[in-house]
Design a protein around this motif. Structure first.
Motif, mmCIF file in Angstrom:
data_model
loop_
_atom_site.group_PDB
_atom_site.id
_atom_site.type_symbol
_atom_site.label_atom_id
_atom_site.label_comp_id
_atom_site.label_asym_id
_atom_site.label_seq_id
_atom_site.Cartn_x
_atom_site.Cartn_y
_atom_site.Cartn_z
ATOM 1 N N LEU A 18 0.845 -1.179 0.000
ATOM 2 C CA LEU A 18 0.000 0.000 0.000
ATOM 3 C C LEU A 18 0.882 1.231 0.000
ATOM 4 O O LEU A 18 1.989 1.208 0.549
ATOM 5 C CB LEU A 18 -0.915 0.054 1.223
ATOM 6 N N ARG A 19 0.382 2.289 -0.596
ATOM 7 C CA ARG A 19 1.047 3.576 -0.506
ATOM 8 C C ARG A 19 0.085 4.586 0.095
ATOM 9 O O ARG A 19 -0.960 4.880 -0.479
ATOM 10 C CB ARG A 19 1.545 4.070 -1.860
ATOM 11 N N LEU A 20 0.465 5.103 1.236
ATOM 12 C CA LEU A 20 -0.312 6.119 1.906
ATOM 13 C C LEU A 20 0.202 7.502 1.531
ATOM 14 O O LEU A 20 1.380 7.677 1.222
ATOM 15 C CB LEU A 20 -0.240 5.947 3.424
ATOM 16 N N ALA A 21 -0.678 8.462 1.557
ATOM 17 C CA ALA A 21 -0.315 9.837 1.253
ATOM 18 C C ALA A 21 -0.826 10.758 2.347
ATOM 19 O O ALA A 21 -1.947 10.592 2.839
ATOM 20 C CB ALA A 21 -0.880 10.264 -0.100
ATOM 21 N N CYS A 22 -0.005 11.695 2.716
ATOM 22 C CA CYS A 22 -0.362 12.728 3.679
ATOM 23 C C CYS A 22 -0.296 14.066 2.974
ATOM 24 O O CYS A 22 0.793 14.516 2.591
ATOM 25 C CB CYS A 22 0.589 12.693 4.877
ATOM 26 N N SER A 23 -1.442 14.686 2.783
ATOM 27 C CA SER A 23 -1.514 15.977 2.118
ATOM 28 C C SER A 23 -1.507 17.092 3.152
ATOM 29 O O SER A 23 -2.261 17.049 4.125
ATOM 30 C CB SER A 23 -2.777 16.075 1.265
ATOM 31 N N ILE A 24 -0.670 18.070 2.934
ATOM 32 C CA ILE A 24 -0.506 19.194 3.838
ATOM 33 C C ILE A 24 -1.143 20.417 3.202
ATOM 34 O O ILE A 24 -0.906 20.708 2.037
ATOM 35 C CB ILE A 24 0.982 19.437 4.138
ATOM 36 N N SER A 25 -1.935 21.147 3.978
ATOM 37 C CA SER A 25 -2.764 22.207 3.424
ATOM 38 C C SER A 25 -1.978 23.370 2.844
ATOM 39 O O SER A 25 -2.392 23.968 1.854
ATOM 40 C CB SER A 25 -3.733 22.731 4.485
ATOM 41 N N ARG A 26 -0.867 23.685 3.448
ATOM 42 C CA ARG A 26 -0.060 24.797 2.979
ATOM 43 C C ARG A 26 1.390 24.572 3.370
ATOM 44 O O ARG A 26 1.682 23.775 4.260
ATOM 45 C CB ARG A 26 -0.565 26.120 3.548
ATOM 46 N N ALA A 69 8.988 2.730 3.250
ATOM 47 C CA ALA A 69 9.796 3.845 2.789
ATOM 48 C C ALA A 69 8.975 5.122 2.843
ATOM 49 O O ALA A 69 7.866 5.169 2.307
ATOM 50 C CB ALA A 69 10.306 3.602 1.372
ATOM 51 N N ILE A 70 9.512 6.129 3.492
ATOM 52 C CA ILE A 70 8.859 7.417 3.560
ATOM 53 C C ILE A 70 9.555 8.374 2.600
ATOM 54 O O ILE A 70 10.774 8.361 2.467
ATOM 55 C CB ILE A 70 8.858 7.968 5.008
ATOM 56 N N SER A 71 8.776 9.181 1.925
ATOM 57 C CA SER A 71 9.318 10.142 0.980
ATOM 58 C C SER A 71 8.395 11.346 0.910
ATOM 59 O O SER A 71 7.283 11.322 1.449
ATOM 60 C CB SER A 71 9.488 9.516 -0.413
ATOM 61 N N LYS A 72 8.843 12.379 0.243
ATOM 62 C CA LYS A 72 8.034 13.581 0.139
ATOM 63 C C LYS A 72 8.112 14.192 -1.244
ATOM 64 O O LYS A 72 9.086 14.010 -1.975
ATOM 65 C CB LYS A 72 8.474 14.615 1.193
ATOM 66 N N ASP A 73 7.071 14.904 -1.595
ATOM 67 C CA ASP A 73 7.025 15.737 -2.779
ATOM 68 C C ASP A 73 6.721 17.139 -2.274
ATOM 69 O O ASP A 73 5.565 17.474 -2.011
ATOM 70 C CB ASP A 73 5.961 15.247 -3.756
ATOM 71 N N SER A 74 7.759 17.936 -2.129
ATOM 72 C CA SER A 74 7.605 19.251 -1.521
ATOM 73 C C SER A 74 6.703 20.157 -2.352
ATOM 74 O O SER A 74 5.922 20.938 -1.801
ATOM 75 C CB SER A 74 8.979 19.895 -1.324
ATOM 76 N N ALA A 75 6.810 20.070 -3.679
ATOM 77 C CA ALA A 75 6.004 20.917 -4.540
ATOM 78 C C ALA A 75 4.518 20.628 -4.373
ATOM 79 O O ALA A 75 3.693 21.541 -4.397
ATOM 80 C CB ALA A 75 6.422 20.742 -5.995
ATOM 81 N N VAL A 79 3.466 13.849 1.695
ATOM 82 C CA VAL A 79 4.408 12.895 2.252
ATOM 83 C C VAL A 79 3.828 11.501 2.072
ATOM 84 O O VAL A 79 2.681 11.254 2.450
ATOM 85 C CB VAL A 79 4.700 13.180 3.733
ATOM 86 N N TYR A 80 4.615 10.614 1.501
ATOM 87 C CA TYR A 80 4.162 9.265 1.209
ATOM 88 C C TYR A 80 4.753 8.260 2.184
ATOM 89 O O TYR A 80 5.840 8.454 2.727
ATOM 90 C CB TYR A 80 4.566 8.852 -0.205
ATOM 91 N N LEU A 81 4.029 7.195 2.372
ATOM 92 C CA LEU A 81 4.545 6.038 3.075
ATOM 93 C C LEU A 81 4.273 4.815 2.204
ATOM 94 O O LEU A 81 3.123 4.393 2.073
ATOM 95 C CB LEU A 81 3.910 5.866 4.452
ATOM 96 N N GLU A 82 5.325 4.289 1.606
ATOM 97 C CA GLU A 82 5.229 3.086 0.801
ATOM 98 C C GLU A 82 5.443 1.887 1.711
ATOM 99 O O GLU A 82 6.485 1.780 2.355
ATOM 100 C CB GLU A 82 6.262 3.102 -0.318
ATOM 101 N N MET A 83 4.475 1.009 1.748
ATOM 102 C CA MET A 83 4.522 -0.157 2.613
ATOM 103 C C MET A 83 4.494 -1.406 1.755
ATOM 104 O O MET A 83 3.574 -1.600 0.963
ATOM 105 C CB MET A 83 3.357 -0.154 3.598
ATOM 106 N N GLN A 84 5.490 -2.254 1.933
ATOM 107 C CA GLN A 84 5.588 -3.508 1.213
ATOM 108 C C GLN A 84 5.698 -4.664 2.192
ATOM 109 O O GLN A 84 6.107 -4.476 3.335
ATOM 110 C CB GLN A 84 6.799 -3.502 0.279
#
Length: 126
Positions: A18-26, A69-75, A79-84
């Protein structure tokens, strides 16, 4: 105020991903940290993985090392959490938190994180 929202949870079989995503408002100008936490029924919330934005340094709980694996897309402010290789013991409500001071990024001390999303459910069946 900063608002966070999680997505990507679901019900899967053991060994799935699963890949989780955390969206940040600003955007936040400080050297902040975002962490993923989970809470299973009857258990305390525990840190899973975190990322320190200024350097992309990442931290993982022992249970997550080698599988998550945690990663981010600053633009996109995500923030993602890839779970395998998911296991039944990975089940729980996964929430993302933001630590403005970044003092607890590596320790993932959840009670000191400043902002939280409402969580997304992850259920792993054997």
């Amino acid at each position: 105020q900063v608002y966070l929202e999680e997505s990507g949870g679901g019900s899967v079989q053991a060994g799935d991903s699963l890949r989780l995503a955390c969206s940040i408002s600003r955007s936040t100008s400080g050297n902040y940290c975002v962490g993923w936490f989970r809470q299973a029924p009857g258990k305390e919330r525990e840190g899973v993985a975190s990322i320190y934005f200024p350097t992309d340094s990442t931290y993982y709980a022992d249970s997550a090392k080698g599988r998550f694996a945690i990663s981010k897309d600053s633009a996109k402010r995500i923030v993602y959490l890839e779970m395998q290789g998911l296991k039944p013991e990975d089940s729980g409500i996964y929430s993302c938190g933001l630590d403005l001071g970044s003092r607890y990024c590596s320790t993932m001390t959840h009670r000191y994180f400043d902002y939280w999303g409402q969580g997304t459910q992850v259920t792993v069946s054997a």
